[in-house]
Design an enzyme around this catalytic site. Structure first.
Site, PDB file in Angstrom:
ATOM      1  N   SER A 143      73.512   8.497   4.652  1.00  0.00           N
ATOM      2  CA  SER A 143      72.123   8.585   4.170  1.00  0.00           C
ATOM      3  C   SER A 143      72.131   8.154   2.712  1.00  0.00           C
ATOM      4  CB  SER A 143      71.649  10.046   4.266  1.00  0.00           C
ATOM      5  OG  SER A 143      70.443  10.244   3.558  1.00  0.00           O
ATOM      6  N   TYR A 156      72.777  19.284   3.323  1.00  0.00           N
ATOM      7  CA  TYR A 156      72.666  17.899   3.806  1.00  0.00           C
ATOM      8  C   TYR A 156      73.293  16.928   2.802  1.00  0.00           C
ATOM      9  CZ  TYR A 156      70.309  13.862   5.977  1.00  0.00           C
ATOM     10  OH  TYR A 156      70.020  12.663   6.602  1.00  0.00           O
TER      11      TYR A 156
HETATM   12  P1  NAD Z   1      66.827  12.946  15.235  1.00  0.00           P
HETATM   13  O1  NAD Z   1      66.550  14.404  15.069  1.00  0.00           O
HETATM   14  O2  NAD Z   1      65.772  12.054  15.780  1.00  0.00           O
HETATM   15  O3  NAD Z   1      68.124  12.736  16.146  1.00  0.00           O
HETATM   16  C1  NAD Z   1      69.266  13.500  15.974  1.00  0.00           C
HETATM   17  C2  NAD Z   1      70.143  13.351  17.193  1.00  0.00           C
HETATM   18  O4  NAD Z   1      71.292  14.179  17.039  1.00  0.00           O
HETATM   19  C3  NAD Z   1      69.459  13.824  18.499  1.00  0.00           C
HETATM   20  O5  NAD Z   1      69.880  13.004  19.566  1.00  0.00           O
HETATM   21  C4  NAD Z   1      70.006  15.230  18.661  1.00  0.00           C
HETATM   22  O6  NAD Z   1      69.966  15.694  20.009  1.00  0.00           O
HETATM   23  C5  NAD Z   1      71.422  15.032  18.169  1.00  0.00           C
HETATM   24  N1  NAD Z   1      72.083  16.272  17.779  1.00  0.00           N
HETATM   25  C6  NAD Z   1      71.673  17.205  16.882  1.00  0.00           C
HETATM   26  N2  NAD Z   1      72.559  18.201  16.820  1.00  0.00           N
HETATM   27  C7  NAD Z   1      73.558  17.905  17.684  1.00  0.00           C
HETATM   28  C8  NAD Z   1      74.757  18.555  18.080  1.00  0.00           C
HETATM   29  N3  NAD Z   1      75.112  19.752  17.581  1.00  0.00           N
HETATM   30  N4  NAD Z   1      75.539  17.960  19.008  1.00  0.00           N
HETATM   31  C9  NAD Z   1      75.191  16.762  19.560  1.00  0.00           C
HETATM   32  N5  NAD Z   1      74.065  16.106  19.218  1.00  0.00           N
HETATM   33  C10 NAD Z   1      73.259  16.674  18.305  1.00  0.00           C
HETATM   34  O7  NAD Z   1      67.328  12.464  13.796  1.00  0.00           O
HETATM   35  P2  NAD Z   1      67.468  11.002  13.131  1.00  0.00           P
HETATM   36  O8  NAD Z   1      66.488  10.929  12.046  1.00  0.00           O
HETATM   37  O9  NAD Z   1      67.509   9.944  14.153  1.00  0.00           O
HETATM   38  O10 NAD Z   1      68.892  11.178  12.444  1.00  0.00           O
HETATM   39  C11 NAD Z   1      70.051  10.527  12.904  1.00  0.00           C
HETATM   40  C12 NAD Z   1      71.043  10.419  11.752  1.00  0.00           C
HETATM   41  O11 NAD Z   1      70.480   9.629  10.723  1.00  0.00           O
HETATM   42  C13 NAD Z   1      71.389  11.769  11.132  1.00  0.00           C
HETATM   43  O12 NAD Z   1      72.771  11.801  10.795  1.00  0.00           O
HETATM   44  C14 NAD Z   1      70.542  11.775   9.877  1.00  0.00           C
HETATM   45  O13 NAD Z   1      71.098  12.586   8.880  1.00  0.00           O
HETATM   46  C15 NAD Z   1      70.592  10.316   9.501  1.00  0.00           C
HETATM   47  N6  NAD Z   1      69.513   9.893   8.614  1.00  0.00           N
HETATM   48  C16 NAD Z   1      68.208   9.963   9.010  1.00  0.00           C
HETATM   49  C17 NAD Z   1      67.223   9.527   8.128  1.00  0.00           C
HETATM   50  C18 NAD Z   1      65.761   9.544   8.505  1.00  0.00           C
HETATM   51  O14 NAD Z   1      64.942   9.262   7.635  1.00  0.00           O
HETATM   52  N7  NAD Z   1      65.403   9.807   9.736  1.00  0.00           N
HETATM   53  C19 NAD Z   1      67.572   9.066   6.873  1.00  0.00           C
HETATM   54  C20 NAD Z   1      68.906   9.030   6.499  1.00  0.00           C
HETATM   55  C21 NAD Z   1      69.871   9.434   7.386  1.00  0.00           C
END
Ligand code: NAD
Length: 261
Positions: A143, A156
């Site tokens: 991130s 985080y």
């Molecule tokens: P999201 O909530 O849409 O998806 C998260 C996924 O992780 C889901 O499939 C969920 O079921 C799975 N998950 C959560 N806990 C779990 C566990 N204990 N075991 C197995 N699976 C698990 O979130 P997202 O926004 O798509 O985030 C995905 C990644 O991107 C994360 O690492 C997040 O930190 C990173 N990220 C997101 C953003 C953003 O703006 N959305 C920005 C920077 C980084």
């Protein structure tokens, strides 16, 4: 690396960015092991849809990655069902926000377990096979919060900084092999994880969800546009290409100029 003869494990791919990455890798011809939480019927429809649309094998393993045993079970399922792991995308992540002095210790533990320790455990599980074949890609979805901080995100930010550190170490230890390890650093991407933060802000500030969305972007992301799961997926596919074989240990922003400020 020819993705059409590769097996990719994408953690947390039932939703958001992980799903975008899984779609992009399947489009490029890779067999995919999906992972994450959700309704069994919905996940099976997703799995079967990807398989039919892209003519690749798509498996699903719902292991909880907050434990080492869960991570090992996911990698074992990929090897059992699809033969090996050529591409590991460590994407699963969770969030909780609150000031550090009242940040619940159990939330800290949960975030560190899923967002950081699972990346270590999964890397450890796949690396011997990749080194044996002298081919592999480990791509960590970190991130912008792996490079800079924001208030109220102690666990985080700590976990994501850790992911970038781990990425660099793995890149150094694999530097003279056919395995590369890199991190992608998204800014805001409109996924369920961010939607929850928008809804919280709207409630706290007594404003509409649209206004909260604009405020969120305005505070951090100069492009005033969300990055998309498809864009993160396209970068993942590029990192798997031979053109990217000398990109090693990098933390690549997809952030609408968040980090340029
Ligand atoms: P999201 O909530 O849409 O998806 C998260 C996924 O992780 C889901 O499939 C969920 O079921 C799975 N998950 C959560 N806990 C779990 C566990 N204990 N075991 C197995 N699976 C698990 O979130 P997202 O926004 O798509 O985030 C995905 C990644 O991107 C994360 O690492 C997040 O930190 C990173 N990220 C997101 C953003 C953003 O703006 N959305 C920005 C920077 C980084």
């Amino acid at each position: 690396m020819q993705l059409d003869s590769c097996v990719a494990v994408v953690t947390g791919s039932t939703s958001g960015i992980g799903l975008g990455i899984a779609r992009a890798l399947a489009t490029a011809g890779a067999d995919i092991m999906l992972n994450g939480f959700g309704e069994a019927a919905e996940i099976d429809a997703l799995r079967a849809g990807l398989e039919a649309e892209h003519h690749v094998r798509v498996g699903f393993d719902g292991s909880d990655l907050s434990t080492r045993a869960g991570v090992e079970a996911l990698v074992a399922a990929a090897v059992r069902d699809l033969g090996r792991v050529d591409v590991l995308v460590n994407n699963a992540g969770i969030q909780y926000t609150g000031p550090v002095q009242s940040f619940p210790a159990e939330r800290w533990d949960a975030i560190l377990a899923v967002n950081l320790s699972a990346v270590f455990h999964a890397t450890q599980a796949v690396l011997p096979g990749m080194l044996e074949r002298n081919q592999g890609r480990i791509i960590n979805v970190a991130s912008v919060h792996g490079l800079v901080a924001s208030a109220h995100k102690a666990a985080y930010v700590a976990a994501k900084h850790g992911v970038i550190g781990l990425t660099k170490v793995v890149a150094l230890e694999t530097a003279i092999t056919g395995v590369t390890c890199n991190a992608i650093c998204p800014g805001w991407v409109l996924t369920p994880l961010v939607q929850r933060q928008i809804d919280d802000l709207a409630t706290r500030a007594g404003i509409t969800a649209d206004a909260a969305q604009q405020q969120l972007l305005g505070e951090k992301q100069p492009s005033l546009e969300f990055a998309t799961p498809d864009q993160i997926g396209a970068l993942t596919v590029f990192l798997c290409s031979d053109a990217a074989s000398q990109i090693r240990g990098a933390a690549l922003p997809v952030d609408g100029a968040w980090l340029a400020q």
